[in-house]
Design an enzyme around this catalytic site. Structure first.
Site, mmCIF file in Angstrom:
data_model
loop_
_atom_site.group_PDB
_atom_site.id
_atom_site.type_symbol
_atom_site.label_atom_id
_atom_site.label_comp_id
_atom_site.label_asym_id
_atom_site.label_seq_id
_atom_site.Cartn_x
_atom_site.Cartn_y
_atom_site.Cartn_z
ATOM 1 N N ASP A 44 0.841 -1.182 0.000
ATOM 2 C CA ASP A 44 0.000 0.000 0.000
ATOM 3 C C ASP A 44 0.887 1.247 0.000
ATOM 4 O O ASP A 44 1.877 1.319 0.737
ATOM 5 C CB ASP A 44 -0.872 -0.034 1.260
ATOM 6 C CG ASP A 44 -1.986 0.984 1.213
ATOM 7 O OD1 ASP A 44 -2.834 0.880 0.318
ATOM 8 O OD2 ASP A 44 -1.998 1.888 2.071
ATOM 9 N N GLU A 56 1.632 0.415 -4.844
ATOM 10 C CA GLU A 56 1.138 1.684 -5.363
ATOM 11 C C GLU A 56 2.312 2.664 -5.414
ATOM 12 O O GLU A 56 2.816 3.056 -4.368
ATOM 13 C CB GLU A 56 0.049 2.247 -4.447
ATOM 14 C CG GLU A 56 -1.203 1.408 -4.401
ATOM 15 C CD GLU A 56 -2.247 2.008 -3.458
ATOM 16 O OE1 GLU A 56 -3.349 2.325 -3.923
ATOM 17 O OE2 GLU A 56 -1.945 2.178 -2.265
#
Ligand code: CA
Length: 658
Positions: free
Chosen positions: A329, A358
Site C-alpha cells: 500500500d 502503489e
C-alpha cells in the site's frame, strides 16, 4: 541498530526468551496474563519480570523458564523520546514483534507456532507462476468474498477465513452454479490478492459481526486479523484458520498475495511508539505527525529498525504462512533501498514471489517531511527499483476508463472519448517502450495492468458514472460493450494482469467510490451476478484463456514488445500486430492482431506489421465472445470492426497450435 532476527518472544517448551530493542528505555518489564483481556473468563495477572539492557545493542532481554505457550504478555516500557531526552513516557504495550495476540491485539501471546499448523501443512507449498509476468490476479476482501447468502457458504463461515475452505459451494446453495473457490478454479486466475488480513484496528473484534472495514489501519503487523476468525480471543485460532484458508487456496492451485500496509498505522499510540518514542514515525518540524499517506501516522522505512522490521515481517509471512506475494500500500511512502532489500530477501526464498505496490503517496503535493522524492519508491523512480518490484499502472487505468477526477466523471477511451489512443498503446506495451511514448517501466514485470481495484469506482460503476446512468443492476448492451472493450485491453496488454473480484460480473458498489467503511451492502460480492452477467463472465474467461496460451502476452522480457507493430488507425481505434518470437513460438499461434474500436461506427483497419502479414486470419475474439474457438476467417489484411467492439485475430496457418 540491532540486526538480529530474535526480537520478540522466542519460544521453546523449556523456556521463552523476550527481547526488546529499546535503546532509550530506562526500564522494561514483561507482564504475564492468563487471557488477552481482563473481561474474559479466567482472567488473571500472572506477575511480571524485569528485562536487562545490553548497552552495546540497545536490546533488553529476559529468559523465563517453563512452558509459556498460550500465556498472554505485555511490556511496560519507560523510555525517553529519541528527539527529546527529557520527554519520558511509561506505557504498557504489546510486543512490536508479536506473532500472536488476544482479542483486539491488546496483549501478545507466547505461541508455539508449530501447534497452529493445520493437518497437512508440512506438505503445503508456495503456489507461484513460473514467471511473474504470467500472473493473473483477482483482488478480494475476506468478508466481501462470502458474506452474502448467495455465496452458498455455511452461515458460520460466511465472511470468515474458513469460507475459503468450503468446497462445492454453489449459488444460493442450489447445486448448479459454482461460487467462491470452486468458481475461481473455473475462472482460471493464478492468484488472489487479499485486502488487509493482518491485525487491524477499525473493527472491534469483541463487537458485532455487522461491522465492516477494508482494514488499512494496521495494529499488529505479524498477526492475523481476529474478526475473520471463529474465535478472536484465543490467539492460536486466527493463525490456524488463516493457514487453513491459504492451504485451501493452494490446493485449488491459487497463490495468495497479501496486501500489506507498512506505510502508516491506525494511530501512534502503539507498541512502536511506546517502545522507542518518536523513532518509528515521521514527524513534521512542528512536532506533528507526517501525513504523506493521507491516512496519518506515516512510518519511517528509512530508519534502520523500521527497515529491518519490514524486511523481517515479509520474510515471516512468506515462510510461516507460505504467502506467495505482497502488494504494498502506498509504496511511494517507502524508500527505494528498503523495497530493493525486501526483494533480495524474498529472492532467497523464491524469486517468483510477487512484490508490487502503489507507486504514489496518498497526498499531493507529496509531504516534504520524511524522505526526498528521489529516494522514494515512486513511479518516476521505477528505473532505480528491481524490475520485479511492480507498480500499479494508473496511466493505462486512466486511459482505459478515465481518471478519478471529478468523482470519477472523467471520460476515457472505452466511452469513446478522444485523446486516449496513445496512452492505450503505451499501456498495451506496459509503458516500457520509448517507441510508443509514456514509458516509465523497465520491464513488463514492473507493470500491473488494470482498470480498477478496491479504491475508487469499480469499472462497471465508472461506466455508469461517465454515462450518467444508475442502472447498476441492468444489462444495457452499450455499457456491456464498453466493459468488454476494457477487458480486451487489459488481457492483451503486457504486464501483470489484475482485476478486482467480480469485475467479470459487472461488480457494483452502487456508485460508491470509497467504500472502506460503507458496510456489506456496498462491498459484498453478490454471487447472483455470476448468473445474471454470465455472458460477461464467459468473455473474461475466454480472454484469460487466450492470454494463457499465447506466451507473448506474458513475456517478462522486451522481446514481444519489440516485435509489436501499431497500425495506422482512425481516432478511437487502436490496432497492433505482434509476432511470436518467444521460446514457445513453434508450439503456439504465430502472429496475432488486436484491434479495439471505441467509436460508434464500424471502422476499417488496414493491418500492418514489420514483416510479411499472414494471408488469412482466424477470429478468436469479437464483440460477442472470446476464447480458443474459431469464430470465423478473415482473408487479407483489411479488416472491418463493428462499433464499440474488438477483434483478436490469429494467423490462420498457426491456429491449430492454440
Ligand atoms: Ca483487529
Amino acid at each position: 541498530r540491532y540486526n538480529g532476527t530474535d526480537l520478540g518472544a522466542t519460544y521453546t517448551k523449556e523456556a521463552t526468551t523476550f527481547k526488546v530493542w529499546a535503546p532509550t528505555a530506562k526500564s522494561v518489564k514483561v507482564n504475564f496474563y492468563a487471557t488477552g483481556s481482563d473481561k474474559e473468563e479466567g482472567a488473571k495477572d500472572l506477575g511480571s519480570k524485569e528485562l536487562t539492557l545490553d548497552e552495546k545493542t540497545g536490546v533488553y532481554s529476559v529468559k523465563a523458564d517453563g512452558d509459556l505457550a498460550n500465556t498472554y504478555y505485555t511490556y511496560t516500557v519507560t523510555a525517553a523520546s529519541i528527539a527529546d531526552s527529557t520527554k519520558v513516557t511509561t506505557k504498557e504495550i504489546p510486543d512490536v514483534y508479536s506473532v500472536a495476540t488476544g482479542v483486539n491485539g491488546k496483549r501478545s501471546m507466547v505461541c508455539d507456532l508449530s501447534s497452529t499448523n493445520p493437518e497437512g501443512w508440512d506438505q503445503d507449498k508456495h503456489v507461484l507462476t513460473d514467471d511473474i509476468a504470467d500472473a493473473s490476479i483477482w483482488e478480494i476482501h475476506v468478508k466481501d468474498f462470502s458474506y452474502s447468502k448467495s455465496s452458498g457458504v455455511s452461515a458460520k463461515n460466511r465472511g470468515k477465513y474458513l469460507a475459503f475452505t468450503e468446497l462445492g459451494t454453489t449459488l444460493n446453495n442450489l447445486g448448479s452454479i459454482p461460487t467462491c473457490v470452486d468458481y475461481l478454479k473455473e475462472l482460471g486466475i493464478s492468484y488472489v490478492q487479499i485486502n488487509p488480513m493482518y491485525d487491524f484496528g477499525s473493527v472491534d473484534e469483541a463487537g458485532s459481526d455487522a461491522q465492516f472495514n477494508w482494514g488499512y489501519d494496521p495494529v499488529n503487523y505479524n498477526v492475523p486479523e481476529g474478526s475473520y476468525s471463529s474465535n478472536p480471543y484465543d490467539g492460536n485460532v486466527r493463525i490456524n484458520e488463516m493457514k487453513q484458508m491459504i492451504q485451501a487456496l493452494h490446493k485449488a492451485g491459487i497463490g495468495v498475495i497479501m496486501d500489506v500496509v507498512y506505510n502508516h498505522m491506525y494511530n501512534t499510540n502503539t507498541s512502536f511508539q511506546g517502545t522507542v518514542p518518536d523513532y518509528y514515525y515521521r514527524m513534521n518540524a512542528n512536532g506533528t505527525w507526517s501525513n504523506a499517506s493521507g491516512c496519518g501516522n506515516d512510518t519511517a522505512s528509512e530508519r534502520a529498525m523500521y527497515h529491518n522490521f519490514m524486511v523481517q515481517s515479509v520474510n515471516y509471512w512468506a515462510t510461516e504462512y507460505h504467502i506467495d506475494g505482497f502488494r504494498f500500500d502506498l509504496m511511494g511512502c517507502h524508500d527505494i533501498t528498503t523495497m530493493n532489500k525486501l526483494r533480495d530477501e524474498l529472492d532467497t526464498i523464491d524469486k517468483r514471489i510477487l512484490t508490487y505496490g502503489e507507486p504514489w503517496t496518498g497526498t499531493w503535493p507529496r509531504d516534504p517531511n520524511g524522505i526526498a522524492n528521489s529516494s522514494a519508491a515512486l513511479m518516476d523512480n521505477a528505473s532505480k527499483l528491481n524490475p520485479r518490484v511492480g507498480m500499479f499502472n494508473d496511466k493505462v487505468r486512466d486511459a482505459i476508463r478515465g481518471s478519478n477526477d471529478n468523482y470519477g466523471a472523467a471520460s476515457g477511451y472505452i466511452m469513446g472519448a478522444s485523446g486516449f489512443d496513445a496512452a492505450v498503446k503505451a499501456g498495451e506495451m506496459a509503458n516500457t517502450s520509448t517507441m510508443w511514448g509514456g514509458n516509465w517501466s523497465k520491464a513488463p514485470t514492473q507493470t500491473v495492468t488494470y482498470s480498477c481495484c478496491h479504491d475508487n469506482l469499480t469499472l462497471w460503476d465508472k461506466i455508469m458514472k461517465v454515462c450518467g446512468s444508475s442502472d447498476y443492476d441492468g444489462t444495457n448492451s452499450t455499457y456491456l460493450a464498453m466493459n468488454k472493450l476494457a477487458s480486451v485491453i487489459e488481457f492483451t496488454s503486457q504486464g501483470v494482469n489484475f482485476t478486482i473480484a467480480g469485475e467479470e460480473f459487472a461488480r457494483t458498489k452502487y456508485g460508491e467510490d470509497n467504500s472502506y467503511n460503507k458496510g456489506d451492502s456496498k462491498n459484498l460480492i453478490d454471487w447472483n451476478r455470476v448468473s445474471k452477467y454470465s455472458d460477461l463472465v464467459s468473455y473474461y474467461k475466454g480472454l484469460r484463456e487466450i492470454r494463457s496460451v499465447y506466451s507473448p502476452f506474458t513475456d517478462s522480457s522486451m522481446t514481444s514488445v519489440n516485435s509489436s507493430y501499431f497500425c495506422s488507425t482512425p481516432s478511437g481505434v487502436v490496432a497492433y500486430t505482434m509476432q511470436n518470437k518467444t521460446a514457445n513460438a513453434n508450439k503456439e499461434w504465430g502472429m496475432i492482431a488486436v484491434i479495439t474500436n471505441a467509436t460508434t461506427n464500424t471502422q476499417t483497419v488496414k493491418l500492418q506489421a514489420g514483416t510479411t502479414l499472414p494471408s488469412s486470419w482466424v477470429t478468436v475474439a469479437n464483440g460477442n465472445s472470446a476464447g480458443l474457438k474459431n469464430l470465423g476467417t478473415v482473408n487479407g489484411s483489411t479488416v472491418s470492426v463493428p462499433a464499440r467492439s474488438s477483434l483478436i485475430l490469429v494467423d490462420a496457418s498457426t491456429f491449430d497450435r492454440g
